[in-house]
Design a protein around this motif. Structure first.
Motif, short mmCIF file in Angstrom:
data_model
loop_
_atom_site.label_atom_id
_atom_site.label_comp_id
_atom_site.label_asym_id
_atom_site.label_seq_id
_atom_site.Cartn_x
_atom_site.Cartn_y
_atom_site.Cartn_z
N UNK A 466 20.79 -5.32 18.40
CA UNK A 466 19.51 -5.65 17.78
C UNK A 466 18.57 -4.45 17.83
N UNK A 467 18.60 -3.75 18.93
CA UNK A 467 17.73 -2.58 19.07
C UNK A 467 18.52 -1.45 19.71
N UNK A 468 18.19 -0.22 19.31
CA UNK A 468 18.93 0.94 19.82
C UNK A 468 17.97 2.08 20.11
N UNK A 469 18.23 2.76 21.19
CA UNK A 469 17.41 3.89 21.59
C UNK A 469 17.61 5.05 20.63
N UNK A 470 16.51 5.67 20.20
CA UNK A 470 16.56 6.71 19.18
C UNK A 470 17.02 8.05 19.73
N UNK A 471 16.92 8.25 21.04
CA UNK A 471 17.30 9.53 21.64
C UNK A 471 17.90 9.27 23.01
N UNK A 472 18.11 10.32 23.78
CA UNK A 472 18.63 10.16 25.13
C UNK A 472 17.49 9.75 26.07
N UNK A 473 17.72 9.77 27.37
CA UNK A 473 16.74 9.29 28.34
C UNK A 473 15.42 10.04 28.24
N UNK A 474 14.32 9.31 28.44
CA UNK A 474 12.99 9.91 28.47
C UNK A 474 12.15 9.15 29.48
N UNK A 475 11.23 9.87 30.13
CA UNK A 475 10.44 9.24 31.17
C UNK A 475 8.94 9.37 30.91
N UNK A 476 8.26 10.34 31.52
CA UNK A 476 6.80 10.29 31.55
C UNK A 476 6.08 11.52 31.01
N UNK A 477 6.74 12.65 30.92
CA UNK A 477 6.03 13.89 30.60
C UNK A 477 5.83 14.07 29.11
N UNK A 478 4.96 15.02 28.76
CA UNK A 478 4.76 15.34 27.35
C UNK A 478 6.04 15.93 26.77
#
Length: 650
Positions: A466-478
Motif C-alpha cells: 500500500x505504501x513504499x519508502x521513496x529512498x533508503x533510511x533517513x533520520x533527523x538531519x538536514x
C-alpha cells in the motif's frame, strides 16, 4: 500509426525500422528490435519479409488499435513487433515477440536506435532511476554530454529542464523481466537509445550473474511505455499511472485515510523493549491527541521486537499480543516488522532449522555464481523454496494472531536476485521468483494489515504494498532530508504506482527547529506521515512534537497523501528546493534550504503552475503569516530550514 492528438509511429516495411513523430518533429529515428535466441542475435532490420495487420482493442487505457508487424526469414524464428496506440493517450506501448522451437532468451529489446532528438537544446538531462532504494542509492539527472552513457532501471527520461519537453520510455511489466534503458549523446541529440528486458548489473540490480532466460515456443519482451511530452513531469506521472493499470495490484486496495504513525527504528532501534513501546503508546495517547487521521495512528515495532521474549519465531508471542492489545485499548493501531526473504543468522556455524518446517536454513539460501547472495548483512532466501514459504506462513500466522494491523516488510530485493537455479525449476528469472514469494506473503496476510514496503524494487513492488519508502533510511538531519527529497524530486510519480509513498520515519532528536521543520516537510510532501523519536523518554524532541505534530494546517495538508511534484529537474544527485501540489483548487508550495547559510528565493508563480497575473492570498503554514502575492513570491529561509506556503486565488 497515429496516437494521441498529433503523435504517430511510422513503420518502414522495407527496412524493419520505425520513427516516432511528435510535436511536429521526428523524436526517434530508425528504431528497430533486437532479440537474443541462445547464441543468435535476431534483428528486425535483417528479416526480408514483413507483414502488417491491425485489430481494434479495448482495455484499461480505452479504445485503440493493436498494430502487428510479423517478420519472417527462412531458418530463423519469427519476430513480431507490436504497437498499441490510443487516440486519447499521449503515449503508446510496444513489445517484441519471438516464436519458434526450443527458444531461449535473456535479452529482448523492442527499441534500439542510433538517433533521437527531443528538439530543444539547453539544460538537457537524462534521468537515472534506480532499481531499488537500497544502499543509499540516489536518482541522478545527468547532463547529456559526449562520453557519457547512462543506464537507468525500468524507466528513463530525456528532457530539457527549462522548457520541460521530454521523452519517457519505461517498462510497465515487471513479472518476468528487469528492464534497462541506455542513453548516450550530446545536448538534445542521442546517439544511442536502447530499451531492453534482461538488465543485470551489480551496481543497479545487485545481481552478480546474468539475467535469467525465458524458454518456450513463444517469448515476449516487457511491454514498453513510450511518449514525448510538453512536460516531462506529466510524462512520468502518466507512466506511473500506466503501471498500476497494466499490472493491477495483487494486494487489496487501501481505501482508508492516509496513514499517520510512529516507527521504532527512528531512534530506539535495537533497544526496543516492551516497556519502551508501551511508554511510546502512552505518549501518543496522552500528549499527542491531535496527531491522528480519522482518529487513527499506528504504533509500529520495527526490527528487534523479539527483544520482548526469548526463542525467536519459535518463542512465546504473548508479550507482543499484550502490546497490540494495549495499543488498541489506547485508541491506536499496532504495527510490526519482518524481513521474509533474508537469513540474518547465516554467519553462525551451527546447523539451524528454519522455523515452521523441517528444512535447514542452508537448504533455503539462494545460490548465485556458485555461492550465496549476501547483501546488507542478510543472506537471500529462495522465495520459491517450500522451506521459505513454510517459515513465512508460520511467522505471519503468529503475527496475525497477535492482532497487528500494519506490517513493515523489508529487504525485499533479496527475493528478486538472479539465481543459478531456483527450487521451483519452472522459475528462471529473479522477477518470477519475486512474484512467487510476494504473492505467497500477500496470501498469508489475507487482508488484515496495512502493508508498508521499506527496501524493495521501485516498480515491481507496486502490486504488493500500500505504501513504499521513496529512498533508503533517513533520520533527523538536514542531510537526511536532502537525501530523501532526491527520491521525491525524481520519483514523486510513484505516488500513482502505490496508494502512498513515504519519506521514512520523521525524527526530530536534538536538531535545530529549522532542521525539524525541514524533516517534517519532507514527510508531508511525500505521502504518509510516520514519526520516529524515542517518545518513551522526555527530551527536546517530545517538546517539539507537541508543537509540530499538532499543527492543524500541517496535519490537514498531510491527510491529502499525494506526493508533491518538483518544480525543477536539474539537481543531479541532489534534491530540488521547490515542490508543488494543487489540492481542490488551492496551491501548496514547499521551499527547502539545505545549505548551511541563509538563502533568498524569488519564485516565479508561472513556473510553479499558477497564473502570474492573478493575486493570491498566501499563508505560511509553520509561521502562520499571511500576505498577498502577485507574479512573484519572495521569501528567505535560514540555514537548514523549510517553509510551506498555501496560495489561494483572490
Amino acid at each position: 500509426m497515429p496516437y494521441g492528438k498529433n503523435g504517430r509511429i511510422e513503420y518502414h516495411l522495407q527496412s524493419g525500422e520505425f520513427d516516432l513523430i511528435a510535436d511536429s518533429g521526428t523524436i526517434i529515428s530508425g528504431a528497430y528490435a533486437v532479440v537474443k535466441n541462445r547464441d543468435a542475435i535476431l534483428n528486425s532490420k535483417e528479416y526480408p519479409t514483413r507483414k502488417h495487420s491491425q485489430t481494434a482493442i479495448k482495455d484499461g487505457f480505452g479504445v485503440g488499435q493493436k498494430h502487428s508487424i510479423v517478420l519472417t526469414r527462412k531458418g530463423s524464428p519469427t519476430l513480431q513487433q507490436i504497437f498499441y496506440v490510443y487516440p486519447d493517450r499521449e503515449f503508446f506501448f510496444t513489445e517484441v515477440v519471438v516464436s519458434g522451437n526450443s527458444l531461449k532468451s535473456n535479452y529482448m529489446a523492442p527499441i534500439v536506435a542510433e538517433k533521437a532528438d527531443i528538439g530543444v537544446r539547453g539544460d538537457n538531462r537524462s534521468l537515472f532511476v534506480p532499481f531499488d532504494n537500497d544502499a543509499f542509492v540516489s536518482y541522478d539527472s545527468r547532463p547529456v554530454q559526449v562520453g557519457q552513457s547512462l543506464t537507468s532501471s525500468e524507466v528513463a527520461a530525456v528532457y530539457e529542464n527549462y522548457t520541460r519537453k521530454g521523452l519517457i520510455i519505461g517498462s510497465v511489466e515487471h513479472l518476468e523481466w528487469k528492464t534497462g534503458i541506455t542513453t548516450a549523446g550530446v545536448g538534445q541529440q542521442l546517439t544511442e537509445l536502447k530499451a531492453w528486458g534482461g538488465l543485470s548489473d551489480e551496481k543497479i540490480t545487485r545481481d552478480k550473474i546474468p539475467h535469467g532466460s525465458l524458454s518456450g515456443k513463444s517469448i515476449k519482451s516487457p511491454r514498453l511505455f513510450v511518449g514525448f511530452f510538453d512536460d516531462w513531469r506529466d510524462g512520468l506521472e502518466a507512466y506511473g499511472k500506466a503501471n498500476r493499470i497494466t499490472e493491477k495490484p495483487y494486494v487489496f486496495n487501501w481505501d482508508k485515510p492516509t496513514p499517520f504513525g510512529w516507527n521504532s527504528w527512528g531512534a530506539i532501534k535495537s533497544k526496543i523493549s516492551f516497556d519502551k513501546a508501551v511508554k511510546v503508546a502512552d505518549f501518543f495517547a496522552d500528549s499527542l491527541t491531535g496527531f491522528r487521521n480519522d482518529n487513527t495512528a499506528y504504533i509500529d515495532l520495527d526490527s528487534f521486537w523479539d527483544n520482548f521474549f526469548s526463542g525467536g519465531l519459535n518463542g512465546d508471542f504473548s508479550k507482543l499480543k499484550e502490546f497490540a492489545d494495549y495499543c488498541q485499548k489506547k485508541g491506536l493501531q499496532p504495527g510490526v516488522y519482518w524481513a521474509p526473504f533474508t537469513d540474518w543468522g547465516w554467519k553462525s556455524r551451527k546447523v539451524r532449522k528454519a522455523e515452521g518446517g523441517d528444512y535447514l536454513f542452508s537448504d533455503l539460501w539462494t545460490k548465485a555464481n556458485g555461492t550465496y547472495h549476501d547483501f546488507d548483512g542478510g543472506r537471500a532466501l529462495d522465495p520459491t523454496h517450500p522451506g521459505t514459504k513454510q517459515r513465512l506462513t508460520f511467522a505471519i500466522k503468529k503475527l496475525k494472531e497477535c492482532g497487528f494491523k500494519m506490517i513493515k516488510i523489508d529487504f525485499l530485493g533479496h527475493a528478486a536476485i538472479e539465481s543459478d537455479g531456483f527450487y521451483d525449476r519452472s522459475v528462471t528469472t529473479g522477477m518470477q521468483a519475486f512474484r512467487q514469494g510476494m504473492e505467497h506473503l500477500i496470501d498469508q496476510l489475507d487482508g488484515q494489515m496495512l502493508i508498508y514496503a521499506a527496501i524493495s524494487p521501485n516498480l515491481a513492488m507496486g502490486r504488493y504494498a500500500h505504501t513504499r519508502r521513496i529512498a533508503c533510511d533517513a533520520w533527523k538531519t538536514i542531510k537526511d532530508t536532502k537525501y530523501t527529497l532526491n527520491g521525491l524530486t525524481y520519483g514523486w510519480w510513484q505516488t500513482y504506482v502505490y496508494n502512498y509513498i513515504d519519506a521514512d520515519h520523521i525524527v526530530f532528536g536534538e536538531e535545530s527547529e529549522g532542521a525539524n521543520r525541514a524533516r517534517l516537510t519532507s514527510g508531508v510532501i511525500t505521502g504518509t506521515f510516520i514519526t520516529g523519536d524515542d517518545y518513551s523518554v522526555h527530551g527536546p524532541w517530545s517538546v517539539r512534537a507537541r508543537q509540530l505534530l499538532q499543527n492543524r494546517s500541517i496535519l490537514d495538508l498531510a491527510k491529502n497523501g499525494v506526493a508533491f511534484k518538483p518544480v525543477e529537474g536539474n539537481s543531479g544527485k541532489s534534491a530540488g528546493e521547490l515542490f508543488v501540489r494543487e489540492i481542490k483548487g488551492e496551491w501548496f508550495l514547499a521551499v527547502l534550504n539545505y545549505d548551511d547559510h541563509p538563502k533568498e528565493y524569488i519564485i516565479d508563480l508561472t513556473r510553479i503552475g499558477l497564473d502570474g497575473s492573478s493575486e493570491y492570498l498566501t499563508s505560511e503554514l509553520f509561521q502562520h503569516s499571511t500576505f498577498t502575492t502577485t507574479g512573484t513570491l519572495r521569501t528567505s529561509l535560514p540555514a537548514g530550514d523549510a517553509a510551506i506556503f498555501k496560495l489561494v486565488r483572490k
